[in-house]
Design a protein around this motif. Sequence first.
Motif, PDB file in Angstrom:
ATOM      1  N   LEU A   1     -64.413 -53.916 -41.027  1.00 34.52           N
ATOM      2  CA  LEU A   1     -63.644 -54.939 -41.713  1.00 34.52           C
ATOM      3  C   LEU A   1     -62.921 -55.783 -40.660  1.00 34.52           C
TER       4      LEU A   1
ATOM      5  N   THR B   1     -67.375 -56.990 -43.330  1.00 29.83           N
ATOM      6  CA  THR B   1     -66.631 -57.764 -44.323  1.00 29.83           C
ATOM      7  C   THR B   1     -65.524 -58.500 -43.590  1.00 29.83           C
TER       8      THR B   1
ATOM      9  N   GLN C   1     -72.192 -53.274 -41.145  1.00 31.78           N
ATOM     10  CA  GLN C   1     -71.936 -53.969 -42.408  1.00 31.78           C
ATOM     11  C   GLN C   1     -70.528 -54.566 -42.295  1.00 31.78           C
TER      12      GLN C   1
ATOM     13  N   ILE D   1     -61.386 -52.496 -50.653  1.00 33.36           N
ATOM     14  CA  ILE D   1     -62.573 -52.549 -49.791  1.00 33.36           C
ATOM     15  C   ILE D   1     -62.522 -51.370 -48.828  1.00 33.36           C
TER      16      ILE D   1
ATOM     17  N   ARG E   1     -69.324 -49.543 -41.302  1.00 34.18           N
ATOM     18  CA  ARG E   1     -68.617 -50.552 -42.097  1.00 34.18           C
ATOM     19  C   ARG E   1     -67.413 -51.051 -41.294  1.00 34.18           C
TER      20      ARG E   1
ATOM     21  N   GLU F   1     -72.816 -65.738 -43.201  1.00 31.72           N
ATOM     22  CA  GLU F   1     -73.372 -65.045 -44.369  1.00 31.72           C
ATOM     23  C   GLU F   1     -74.869 -64.807 -44.212  1.00 31.72           C
TER      24      GLU F   1
ATOM     25  N   HIS G   1     -70.107 -60.389 -45.102  1.00 35.54           N
ATOM     26  CA  HIS G   1     -69.540 -60.634 -46.428  1.00 35.54           C
ATOM     27  C   HIS G   1     -68.194 -61.331 -46.230  1.00 35.54           C
TER      28      HIS G   1
END
Length: 720
Positions: A413, A436, A434, A500, A411, A461, A466
């Motif tokens: 960010l 964001t 993943q 998040i 993940r 997207e 995200h």
Amino acid sequence: MKKALLLLAVLALVAAFFASGLNRQLDLDTLKAGMDGFAAWREASPLAVAALYFAAYVAVTALSLPGAAVMTLAGGALFGLGWGLLIVSFASTIGATLAFLVSRHLLRDSVQARFGDRLQAINEGIARDGAFYLFTLRLVPVFPFFLINLLMGLTPIRLKTFYWVSQLGMLPGTLVYVNAGTELARIESLSGILSPALLFSFALLGVFPLLARKGVAWVQAPRVYARWQRPVRFERNLVVIGAGAAGLVSAYIAAAVKAKVTLVEAHKMGGDCLNTGCVPSKALIRSAKLAHQIRHADRYGLDRAEPTFSFRAVFARVHAVIRRIEPHDSVARYTGLGVEVVQGYARVVDPWTVEVALNDGGRQRLTTRSIVIATGARPAVPPLPGLEQVGYLTSDTVWEAFARLDAPPRRLLVLGGGPIGCELAQCFARLGSQVTQVGRAPQLLPREDEDVAAFARASLERDGVHVLTGCAALRCEREDGAGGPRKFIVVAHAGEEMRIEFDELLCAVGREARLEGYGLEEIGIPVKQTVLTNDYLETLYPNIYAAGDVAGPYQFTHVAAHQAWYAVVNALFGNLRRFKVDYRVVPHTTFIDPEVARVGINEREARARGIAFELTRYGLDDLDRAIADGADHGFVKVLTVPGKDRILGASIVGEHAGELLAEFTLAMKHGLGLNKILGTIHTYPTLSEASKYAAGEWKRAHAPQRVLGWLARYHAWRRG
């Protein structure tokens, strides 16, 4: 409606003036013949005559009518030198100001909208030195006063400035004419009032303020050096601090013209672009794009598959690309070019001396005629509570940190919605993270048009990013538990807080100039986010220049190289001629997939600056090569001057948009319009045809319909 009524009123008054024959009354012979009657009237009603004369003079000058010179003579003849000068001075200035206001109200907005980009230099000059220019024009009688009034109304000069400068500037000429009017009987013609010697005197008086200003600047220039001891001789012509794009180009040019130049770099040659910016990011983008193509191979008639790869190997390739390009910027290459390369931390100790703390120990002092500060920029890190506790990466540190990983972070960010954030968010999403992405602005790529930003967002997207825009990052939080620490960012979005979770945080909120530690503030060079420079890239000290990200206003490698030319040429040859840096045509590209490229202004900027434009759009879904390549998504958007083919700006979204933009950049640089692009043969089938077809769309919209109608009749007649 108000403008139309004002225009009609002005035209009606001018027409009435000529229709009534008043224009024939305002000549020297008529004035002489009627002088006795005017004098008798003045004796009977002095105040009424003065008021009527004042109003008539204001009307003549306000409407830009002929006869102001004769009326000025009449002022001297009727009221004498003292009262005549007073009345005429105020009447002429008020009338001129009214003409100025009429011109401004009726014409300025349309003129600025149509020619705003061409008038930019004039507007800036008027804003800076308008009073001096106006004073000069007023004092030199060869410039028609009515024309000065009208033209000044089109500029940004302030009304108050226009009034008082006009009052002062017209006073000497008014004095001459009013004084001549007191001897009206002796005057044979208006041309005899101003002798060549008097005209020359006025001209000298007019240019005196500008000459004086230049002289004061010349006298004051040494004052900035007053507290420093200037060396008797210099060891070098130029010292360049920083070996990034601006510094390397500066040193290269100086060596090419046989100047003795020293380049000082404390870290790696090539700066951010080679080591942590352009080069590694583009290498990573290529790997990520190939992974994406494998994942979607069915679009090309092949079997789709999930790409298998070593994340460590991907970053090993990135570093291999850097190593392959390194020799282009190496110490060995620049030494071979004639540049002395000193490795260490430079600090300016006075306007001609740079002290270097050498990397291998010791210190060295370099004396030089000129200095170029090219220290670049670094990633900005927001003052976000808890950020240090959760840890973060930037576009500088991510390359070493991720090179040690066997797999992409699960993940990720990305904080920031600008070009760097978008490029890296898409890359890591394509490589399996993943992702964001959190941006403060209402859209990604805030400087681009909404349709461009929307296209970019949709592309990210589709790749699994995200995207959250319009979010304010509030704080970071860390929770320690048995399974290891958990990291969160808290953002405000649509009036609510969102929490998040992430494994790695990448800060991409912009870059800030490297200003500290180079002695700039110690010697008094002003800094404010960047080093403050003038149009010639000079700092407070005329022999110290700044170029690249440290100088702004653009943070592009190609602009840094562009500025370097101006900085070096001005530093080495400024005593002969100086050059103002030219930012009129600056291209830039965001290397997401598809790419976003632009040169010149876009719709957003045109509207903000009040520039009128026509928009031409061509969709790449119509382009043969794009269809064949599976790249038939995106568009070309061109802004032109209304009714003309002159290009104000071009935005391209699509495959290889950065390369396609070069044609528009060249056209804008050399004043070539869309007709020239349309008339140029483009190889078929290539993506470059998009430029030609965009030009064709413009041509189709401006087809002469009446002529085409005649041609249709002609061909029908030919068919019998």
